[in-house]
Design a protein around this motif. Structure first.
Motif, PDB file in Angstrom:
ATOM      1  N   PRO A   1      83.160 -80.583 101.112  1.00 22.68           N
ATOM      2  CA  PRO A   1      83.290 -80.957 102.511  1.00 22.68           C
ATOM      3  C   PRO A   1      82.778 -79.903 103.488  1.00 22.68           C
ATOM      4  O   PRO A   1      82.755 -80.130 104.684  1.00 22.68           O
ATOM      5  CB  PRO A   1      84.796 -81.102 102.661  1.00 22.68           C
ATOM      6  N   ALA A   2      82.388 -78.716 102.994  1.00 26.42           N
ATOM      7  CA  ALA A   2      82.041 -77.626 103.906  1.00 26.42           C
ATOM      8  C   ALA A   2      80.778 -77.912 104.693  1.00 26.42           C
ATOM      9  O   ALA A   2      80.652 -77.542 105.864  1.00 26.42           O
ATOM     10  CB  ALA A   2      81.897 -76.323 103.125  1.00 26.42           C
ATOM     11  N   SER A   3      79.814 -78.559 104.054  1.00 28.37           N
ATOM     12  CA  SER A   3      78.501 -78.796 104.663  1.00 28.37           C
ATOM     13  C   SER A   3      78.225 -80.294 104.567  1.00 28.37           C
ATOM     14  O   SER A   3      77.941 -80.808 103.491  1.00 28.37           O
ATOM     15  CB  SER A   3      77.442 -77.987 103.903  1.00 28.37           C
ATOM     16  N   ARG A   4      78.313 -80.988 105.714  1.00 31.47           N
ATOM     17  CA  ARG A   4      78.304 -82.449 105.698  1.00 31.47           C
ATOM     18  C   ARG A   4      77.251 -82.992 106.656  1.00 31.47           C
ATOM     19  O   ARG A   4      76.875 -82.352 107.636  1.00 31.47           O
ATOM     20  CB  ARG A   4      79.686 -82.987 106.082  1.00 31.47           C
ATOM     21  N   PHE A   5      76.805 -84.211 106.373  1.00 29.92           N
ATOM     22  CA  PHE A   5      75.811 -84.839 107.234  1.00 29.92           C
ATOM     23  C   PHE A   5      76.331 -84.977 108.659  1.00 29.92           C
ATOM     24  O   PHE A   5      75.602 -84.715 109.623  1.00 29.92           O
ATOM     25  CB  PHE A   5      75.432 -86.219 106.689  1.00 29.92           C
ATOM     26  N   GLU A   6      77.583 -85.383 108.815  1.00 24.57           N
ATOM     27  CA  GLU A   6      78.115 -85.654 110.154  1.00 24.57           C
ATOM     28  C   GLU A   6      78.169 -84.402 111.014  1.00 24.57           C
ATOM     29  O   GLU A   6      78.046 -84.485 112.235  1.00 24.57           O
ATOM     30  CB  GLU A   6      79.517 -86.272 110.057  1.00 24.57           C
ATOM     31  N   THR A   7      78.363 -83.246 110.404  1.00 29.19           N
ATOM     32  CA  THR A   7      78.485 -82.011 111.171  1.00 29.19           C
ATOM     33  C   THR A   7      77.159 -81.261 111.290  1.00 29.19           C
ATOM     34  O   THR A   7      76.830 -80.715 112.347  1.00 29.19           O
ATOM     35  CB  THR A   7      79.524 -81.086 110.510  1.00 29.19           C
ATOM     36  N   HIS A   8      76.368 -81.234 110.208  1.00 26.24           N
ATOM     37  CA  HIS A   8      75.205 -80.353 110.150  1.00 26.24           C
ATOM     38  C   HIS A   8      73.889 -81.022 110.553  1.00 26.24           C
ATOM     39  O   HIS A   8      73.021 -80.377 111.150  1.00 26.24           O
ATOM     40  CB  HIS A   8      75.050 -79.793 108.729  1.00 26.24           C
ATOM     41  N   LEU A   9      73.717 -82.290 110.186  1.00 22.29           N
ATOM     42  CA  LEU A   9      72.416 -82.918 110.407  1.00 22.29           C
ATOM     43  C   LEU A   9      72.046 -83.005 111.891  1.00 22.29           C
ATOM     44  O   LEU A   9      70.895 -82.709 112.256  1.00 22.29           O
ATOM     45  CB  LEU A   9      72.386 -84.307 109.763  1.00 22.29           C
ATOM     46  N   PRO A  10      72.969 -83.377 112.795  1.00 23.04           N
ATOM     47  CA  PRO A  10      72.589 -83.389 114.218  1.00 23.04           C
ATOM     48  C   PRO A  10      72.160 -82.017 114.731  1.00 23.04           C
ATOM     49  O   PRO A  10      71.235 -81.905 115.550  1.00 23.04           O
ATOM     50  CB  PRO A  10      73.863 -83.879 114.915  1.00 23.04           C
ATOM     51  N   PHE A  11      72.835 -80.957 114.254  1.00 19.89           N
ATOM     52  CA  PHE A  11      72.460 -79.613 114.679  1.00 19.89           C
ATOM     53  C   PHE A  11      71.051 -79.259 114.209  1.00 19.89           C
ATOM     54  O   PHE A  11      70.238 -78.723 114.970  1.00 19.89           O
ATOM     55  CB  PHE A  11      73.471 -78.596 114.153  1.00 19.89           C
ATOM     56  N   LEU A  12      70.749 -79.541 112.934  1.00 24.21           N
ATOM     57  CA  LEU A  12      69.423 -79.228 112.402  1.00 24.21           C
ATOM     58  C   LEU A  12      68.347 -80.005 113.163  1.00 24.21           C
ATOM     59  O   LEU A  12      67.271 -79.476 113.458  1.00 24.21           O
ATOM     60  CB  LEU A  12      69.375 -79.549 110.919  1.00 24.21           C
ATOM     61  N   LYS A  13      68.636 -81.250 113.497  1.00 24.18           N
ATOM     62  CA  LYS A  13      67.674 -82.045 114.262  1.00 24.18           C
ATOM     63  C   LYS A  13      67.487 -81.477 115.668  1.00 24.18           C
ATOM     64  O   LYS A  13      66.359 -81.345 116.155  1.00 24.18           O
ATOM     65  CB  LYS A  13      68.146 -83.499 114.327  1.00 24.18           C
ATOM     66  N   GLU A  14      68.583 -81.142 116.313  1.00 26.92           N
ATOM     67  CA  GLU A  14      68.521 -80.587 117.674  1.00 26.92           C
ATOM     68  C   GLU A  14      67.693 -79.302 117.719  1.00 26.92           C
ATOM     69  O   GLU A  14      66.910 -79.088 118.649  1.00 26.92           O
ATOM     70  CB  GLU A  14      69.938 -80.314 118.177  1.00 26.92           C
TER      71      GLU A  14
ATOM     72  N   PRO B   1      96.047 -91.195  94.759  1.00 27.12           N
ATOM     73  CA  PRO B   1      95.134 -90.165  95.287  1.00 27.12           C
ATOM     74  C   PRO B   1      94.231 -90.746  96.368  1.00 27.12           C
ATOM     75  O   PRO B   1      93.577 -91.777  96.167  1.00 27.12           O
ATOM     76  CB  PRO B   1      94.328 -89.737  94.061  1.00 27.12           C
ATOM     77  N   ALA B   2      94.212 -90.102  97.536  1.00 22.67           N
ATOM     78  CA  ALA B   2      93.465 -90.621  98.681  1.00 22.67           C
ATOM     79  C   ALA B   2      92.303 -89.734  99.088  1.00 22.67           C
ATOM     80  O   ALA B   2      91.232 -90.221  99.452  1.00 22.67           O
ATOM     81  CB  ALA B   2      94.404 -90.796  99.879  1.00 22.67           C
ATOM     82  N   CYS B   3      92.487 -88.421  99.026  1.00 20.14           N
ATOM     83  CA  CYS B   3      91.430 -87.499  99.450  1.00 20.14           C
ATOM     84  C   CYS B   3      91.788 -86.104  98.954  1.00 20.14           C
ATOM     85  O   CYS B   3      92.960 -85.706  99.005  1.00 20.14           O
ATOM     86  CB  CYS B   3      91.296 -87.508 100.980  1.00 20.14           C
ATOM     87  N   LYS B   4      90.769 -85.388  98.486  1.00 18.53           N
ATOM     88  CA  LYS B   4      90.958 -84.003  98.041  1.00 18.53           C
ATOM     89  C   LYS B   4      89.791 -83.195  98.558  1.00 18.53           C
ATOM     90  O   LYS B   4      88.639 -83.484  98.228  1.00 18.53           O
ATOM     91  CB  LYS B   4      91.041 -83.933  96.517  1.00 18.53           C
ATOM     92  N   VAL B   5      90.080 -82.195  99.369  1.00 10.54           N
ATOM     93  CA  VAL B   5      89.037 -81.441 100.056  1.00 10.54           C
ATOM     94  C   VAL B   5      89.282 -79.955  99.867  1.00 10.54           C
ATOM     95  O   VAL B   5      90.404 -79.478 100.075  1.00 10.54           O
ATOM     96  CB  VAL B   5      88.992 -81.783 101.563  1.00 10.54           C
ATOM     97  N   GLN B   6      88.242 -79.223  99.477  1.00  7.23           N
ATOM     98  CA  GLN B   6      88.345 -77.774  99.340  1.00  7.23           C
ATOM     99  C   GLN B   6      87.692 -77.100 100.546  1.00  7.23           C
ATOM    100  O   GLN B   6      86.800 -77.665 101.181  1.00  7.23           O
ATOM    101  CB  GLN B   6      87.687 -77.305  98.057  1.00  7.23           C
ATOM    102  N   GLY B   7      88.122 -75.891 100.837  1.00 11.79           N
ATOM    103  CA  GLY B   7      87.545 -75.166 101.974  1.00 11.79           C
ATOM    104  C   GLY B   7      88.309 -75.469 103.257  1.00 11.79           C
ATOM    105  O   GLY B   7      89.496 -75.813 103.229  1.00 11.79           O
TER     106      GLY B   7
END
Length: 522
Positions: free
Chosen positions: A287-300, A464-470
């Motif tokens: 979950p550390a590096s995700r499309f929703e968080t990183h891709l808009p920044f890289l495009k911008e 089990p619903a979600c397991k996220v590291q970081g």
């Protein structure tokens, strides 16, 4: 009258003159060779690199290996080259809005069958070109197993991330300069064959070089002696030796970043000082590096972006680094986007990617609404304990009456990232329970909205619903496992059971539930 004819040196003087002349010739030859080497090593001027960048679309895509290949030897050798799968999966890449892919090529395949490899790579470029996808080619690679061989490859180890990846050419050749003659022929042969090919957009000469800077320098020199139309690069971050020297050699600056958005921002800001185009050639690990968080920044910022993986297959990179043998499929995939049948790991994520790349209009994104609020605006009461509970604590019928009551968010205050807990939590672990009920109506695409630091595991009614590291530094959307989402849709109350573990630095936990009602779609 004296004779003014040819002057004759005494024999000893002649020998001294001859030695000096020979020495001068050697020095002159060395100077010429050095000048030639300098010319061969000379990278593009900044303006040429910028003009190249301006002529490209925003380059976005993935590191590509067909799902039927366990490594790049299996991808390219004649017996296992799979153009049918490549055709199908590159079509899916184009549906995502991807306009480029980054592919690894292995020296041992060239060594065994140079003509065949050249022919198959040309076939790959033709397939990619039909889908409007440009290719970045990688020739050398120091990662993972160091003894690549052609022929049948070992089967993937169940549950293990990238268990059969092999280096190109492997440390035995890398550490033996006497063996570089063939490497020179390989690099020059591939660059000569495709250096004028418009279907190829960048030469990434060496992936994550960690063993021999002289070989990195030699690879650049060999490629420059051919003089391709495409820029040359090698990643400066991602385990590479001597990032400063690699940046000095590269026409455009490439790097790898699997960290959070803050780390990516800092990296881009630092590298932007070099005034050359930037390419992030590896990123995306949930979950550390995700499309929703990183891709808009890289495009911008106009940074080329190649996430790791497309279709989950024999590389098994949907498992995390360090995943043990026999591990079950993770609730949250590490890399990759699609299953082998083309179905997405996350429909919401794929919609976001397609909108960000321009494959779909912004109106295609569903409107998310809050169904069960987090405590971002108003405190929410949970039951909690700081002592390890019995194993059945996740069950909906577990008696938590002896647990304390506290108002979320839980954690430590950190004003720079707007963390303001209502209940202070400073121990290593916290266990939380809360009864919730969805409002009436049909709710599609249920998801969590969560701010966590750090590792967190959530169950719904014991499922089990979600397991996220970081950790993250703000509220973000996370997918729910299908079985947990289905349980939440049943009428009545449900129990959220949460375990959050902190190992260092800040700590924080708060979450709610989001959903999309059919009438709320744009």
């Amino acid at each position: 009258m004296r004779d003014h004819g040819t002057y004759r040196l005494p024999w000893g003087g002649f020998r001294r003159f001859a030695r000096r002349a020979a020495m001068c010739a050697v020095v002159l030859a060395a100077m010429c060779a050095a000048a030639g080497a300098a010319d061969a090593e000379r990278r593009w001027p900044v303006e040429k690199a910028r003009r190249w960048h301006e002529a490209q679309p925003w380059l976005v895509g993935c590191n590509f290996l067909p799902s039927t290949a366990v490594n790049d030897v299996e991808m390219w050798q004649a017996a296992t080259f799979d153009p049918r799968t490549i055709e199908r999966e590159l079509g899916w890449a184009r549906d995502l809005g991807f306009n480029s892919v980054r592919v690894f090529i292995n020296y041992v395949v060239w060594k065994a069958d140079a003509e065949g490899l050249t022919r198959r790579f040309d076939q790959f470029l033709a397939i990619a070109g039909r889908h409007g996808i440009a290719t970045m080619a990688i020739l050398l690679d120091d990662c993972f197993k160091q003894n690549p061989k052609v022929g049948p490859q070992e089967a993937p180890v169940p549950g293990v991330h990238n268990s059969q990846w092999v280096a190109s050419p492997g440390e035995g050749t890398v550490r033996d300069p006497k063996a570089w003659g063939d490497l020179e022929r390989y690099v020059k042969g591939m660059v000569a064959a495709f250096g004028r090919d418009k279907r190829l957009v960048v030469w990434d000469l060496y992936n994550e070089p960690s063993q021999s800077l002289p070989l990195v320098e030699a690879a650049f020199r060999w490629a420059r002696e051919i003089g391709p139309d495409q820029p040359l690069t090698t990643c400066v971050y991602g385990g590479s030796c001597d990032p400063k020297r690699i940046a000095e050699l590269s026409d455009v600056i490439s790097f790898h970043c699997y960290g959070g958005l803050g780390e990516l921002r800092a990296m881009v800001d630092e590298l932007s000082a070099r005034a050359r185009p930037l390419l992030c050639t590896e990123w995306m690990r949930r979950p550390a590096s995700r499309f929703e968080t990183h891709l808009p920044f890289l495009k911008e910022r106009g940074v080329g972006a190649w996430s790791w993986g497309l279709v989950a297959g024999r590389t098994q990179t949907y498992f995390p680094w360090g995943s043990p043998q026999g591990a079950p499929e993770p609730l949250v995939w590490f890399h990759d986007i699609l299953r082998a049948n083309g179905e997405p790991f996350s429909r919401r994520e794929v919609l976001f990617v397609r909108v960000t790349t321009g494959a779909l209009p912004p109106s295609a994104l569903p409107v998310m609404k809050e169904l069960v609020p987090a405590a971002e605006r108003d405190p929410i009461v949970w039951r909690y304990t700081l002592e390890k509970p019995p194993d059945d604590w996740r069950r909906p019928d577990f008696d938590d009456s002896s647990w304390r009551e506290g108002r979320a968010p839980f954690g430590r205050e950190e004003p720079p990232i707007a963390r303001k807990p209502n209940t202070v939590w400073t121990s290593a672990d916290i266990w939380l329970r809360r009864a919730v009920e969805l409002p009436p109506g049909e709710h599609a695409e249920l998801a969590l909205r969560m701010h966590h630091d750090e590792d967190v595991e959530i169950h719904v009614d014991g499922i089990p619903a979600c397991k996220v590291q970081g950790y993250n530094a703000s509220y973000e959307i996370f997918d729910l496992a299908p079985a947990a989402a289905e349980a939440l849709r049943r009428p009545g109350k449900h129990v959220l059971a949460v375990h959050c573990r902190q190992t260092g630095g800040g700590q924080y936990i708060d979450l709610g539930i989001m959903g999309v009602a059919p009438h709320a779609r744009r």
